[in-house]
Design an enzyme around this catalytic site. Structure first.
Site, short mmCIF file in Angstrom:
data_model
loop_
_atom_site.label_atom_id
_atom_site.label_comp_id
_atom_site.label_asym_id
_atom_site.label_seq_id
_atom_site.Cartn_x
_atom_site.Cartn_y
_atom_site.Cartn_z
N LYS A 1 -0.31 -1.08 -3.28
CA LYS A 1 -1.68 -0.76 -3.69
C LYS A 1 -1.92 0.75 -3.62
O LYS A 1 -2.54 1.34 -4.50
CB LYS A 1 -2.68 -1.50 -2.79
CG LYS A 1 -2.59 -3.02 -2.95
CD LYS A 1 -3.34 -3.74 -1.83
CE LYS A 1 -3.26 -5.24 -1.96
NZ LYS A 1 -3.71 -5.93 -0.72
N GLY B 1 -8.92 -13.41 -1.61
CA GLY B 1 -9.67 -14.65 -1.79
C GLY B 1 -9.86 -14.92 -3.27
O GLY B 1 -9.88 -14.00 -4.08
#
Lengths: 428, 428
Positions: free
Chosen positions: B206, B303
């Protein structure tokens, strides 16, 4: 590299100067990111001779601000300010002439946003205003694009740096409102007439813009319930701290089946909430979406650098051809939603009374609460150094605002009270 | 309303199911915001018969994932995962076929981002990946667009929710790493093979994406110095707390005249810094620009809902026609910048030694520091409940990393040390 984006700049105050500095300092980087250079071609301001620390001699100078709409630019940047007058005349003339328009003017958008967005749509030109809310924080973009997949239930935050500067200074130094305000004015952090900031109007302008984008509803500045921080005392800040809260001026907009509710009001924010840790003139916005959950955007809410950063970000979006409808959707697609009734809003409340220190006062307050159906979670009474008075602080259980209002109404004019009670909402 | 944006979806795990739920639940709102409906037309996943809690019977089913590139869609969404294999094959086939591509696949972007961005540019189609970094937080957009007017000096943050969940649980419950990891695995918050997360590789993927966009430099995942949290003990967390810090796994990229430096490492974060208040699986990213100052973006880093929110935000940008070069500028315009030397980085350090509890140990450690030119700010020695050992914790003054490295090298193999020392950086 293709043709430059040609920009005309109205207003050469601190933010106008900042825009020139950003475009000069980061010229090469901005051209790489925008895919083309961004060039100022014309400027207009009140005084041609003033030294602004930036060289404006290379730009066409127009004494008549509105004439910028007819100059050889693709986009006009408006940093004049004011809800009406020259700023609005320039906006209408620019969009009417089929040029793009970028502004930091929250007051004008709060009052005339829908009209201007319709003009921009009709002319198929961009209208952008990232700098109008929370300075350098890309929260308009965050709501318009980053959260676009979500139904937003609430958007709220610290939208006025002057108020937050004052409140966090009261908190860290235990000083009273008037004292800190005077210092902020001396330092240039507060205006000589500070009422726009401290009475919540500036935050309300910004909130109504966030609300429109978050909920996809028509701008409704007139529906914002507005309160400020003028009546918050050092004692309130200390009592809040003892209860586990910090005092913040929060602009809160929420949407549910009963409509959209918008309010700017002093709130008690629990220590565990990120807004409790936002100090000084920093701004922060929280938005809650039905899939993304809670997002927080935080940064400098004012100042020439941060505000200019947001203005130039809008110009880069325009240069890239990445600028669609100002409110994320055409004005005709914005829903007409009735404002939700203030009294029906539910929450916990902080109530502070200055009372005469005599028999029966507490019974009178407690009876007013009971008769209005407000249940008390905690109550503190303290003697204060002023002869014969005491401070009563009540934290209520969750109740409709109408019940709190009724309790305060019952006590209005009571001989037991010295001065107006203070009501702050408690952020959940 | 104009033609729908037609989407093919590869991968029907939790995030794939989330994308279908977002598009169904918020269908009308998304169409208003995007200016046109967004419709899934085809899907592909490993097992056709699995119950996913969403109805996929209305979509064309393709057993061969790569075949989605040739189906009747405008954009393919890839949620298969993996740096190479089927995900990469699909990306190449899709962009090669001149269709847009949206992905949450940080590993693939870290390794093949430049190649894919070049393919997208050549085909003049969008390649978007908001969901690849920090889940639902629009931080790619924040850097690519919101901060586009700024030269960015640093971008850093909490990029791995599993590590933050473990560290904040260690903190609040005083438990040790292995114990909390086992619980996280049982709860499904950590993988059965957790090394990708806890050894920092996921955060490094990332970070390299953020770095490219923040600095306008070519992707350089191979240059990221990677460390994890495996060796952080309950005692370290307690010592840090006593010193006024919290332990966080921080991905940090900074650019200066010496080049770009990228590192994922356990850091001590001072209580006053917003990252110290980020707990649980929440992610947060800070970026510092030369005009906007410090911006903070915070929210759910993983999520199904948050990640799907980011995927659909990308689709809305594409539907609006607001999607330009993936890395904010063409790959050819990205600067080739040498990695800055790790040893030249300066900062304060936390060093923890488990030592034999005997005469001369402290002198040996102190001499190693002195000989390497490292000045000690504070030192704590504590007896520990293990027979005959003690804990020595040192906080250094600012020093180049090479000096710390040299001090630790001098102590390597010393009979005084029980086990490897732990080195954490201190965030300024």
């Amino acid at each position: 590299m293709t043709t430059a984006l040609r920009v005309a700049l109205a207003g050469l105050g601190t933010v106008g100067g900042g825009v020139i500095r950003v475009l000069e300092t980061n010229r090469e980087l901005i051209a790489r990111r925008a895919g083309r250079p961004i060039e100022i071609v014309a400027v207009s301001a009140r005084d041609r001779t003033k030294d602004r620390g930036v060289d404006v001699s290379g730009y066409e100078w127009l004494d008549d601000t509105t004439a910028l709409a007819r100059c050889d630019a693709d986009v006009v940047v408006e940093l004049v300010g004011g809800a009406d007058g020259p700023a609005l005349a320039l906006a209408r003339a620019t969009l009417g002439a089929g040029k793009g328009f970028v502004t930091a003017n929250k007051a004008m958008l709060a009052h005339h946003g829908a009209e201007l967005a319709e003009m921009a749509e009709a002319a198929r030109v961009p209208l952008k205003f990232e700098a109008a809310v929370a300075g350098g924080i890309p929260v308009i973009k965050g709501l318009r694009e980053g959260m676009a997949a979500n139904a937003v239930s609430r958007v709220y935050g610290i939208l006025n740096g002057t108020c937050n500067f004052i409140l966090s200074k009261m908190e860290s130094e235990g000083r009273d409102f008037g004292d800190v305000l005077a210092e902020a004015q001396a330092l240039g952090f507060a205006e000589s007439d500070p009422s726009f900031d401290i009475d919540g109007v500036d935050a309300a302008h910004k909130l109504s813009i966030l609300s429109t984008i978050a909920f996809g509803t028509r701008p409704a500045f007139a529906d914002v319930a507005i309160g400020g921080i003028r009546n918050v005392t050092a004692a309130d800040v200390a009592e809040a701290e003892a209860l586990g809260y910090r005092v913040r001026l929060v602009g809160m907009a929420q949407a549910d089946a009963s409509g959209v509710f918008q309010r700017v009001h002093a709130h008690l924010v629990p220590h565990a909430h990120p807004l409790a840790h936002v100090t000084g003139s920093t701004n922060a916005v929280v938005a809650e979406g039905n899939f993304v959950g809670r997002l927080l955007f935080q940064g400098a809410g004012a100042g020439d650098g941060p505000t200019a950063s947001a203005v130039v970000a809008d110009l880069i979006d325009i240069a890239r051809g990445e600028a669609g409808p100002p409110y994320a959707m055409p004005v005709a697609a914005l829903a007409e939603v009735a404002p939700a009734a203030a009294g029906a809003q539910r929450g916990r409340a902080y109530l502070r009374f200055a009372v005469a220190d005599r028999v029966g006062v507490l019974a009178e307050i407690a009876a007013a609460m009971r008769d209005a159906g407000v249940s008390i979670e905690s109550l503190i009474q303290r003697a204060v150094p002023v002869e014969g008075t005491a401070l009563v602080v009540i934290v209520t259980h969750e109740a409709p605002d109408a019940h709190i209002e009724a309790a305060l109404e019952r006590l209005r004019g009571s001989q037991s009270l010295a001065g107006e009670p203070l009501w702050m909402h408690i952020l959940d």
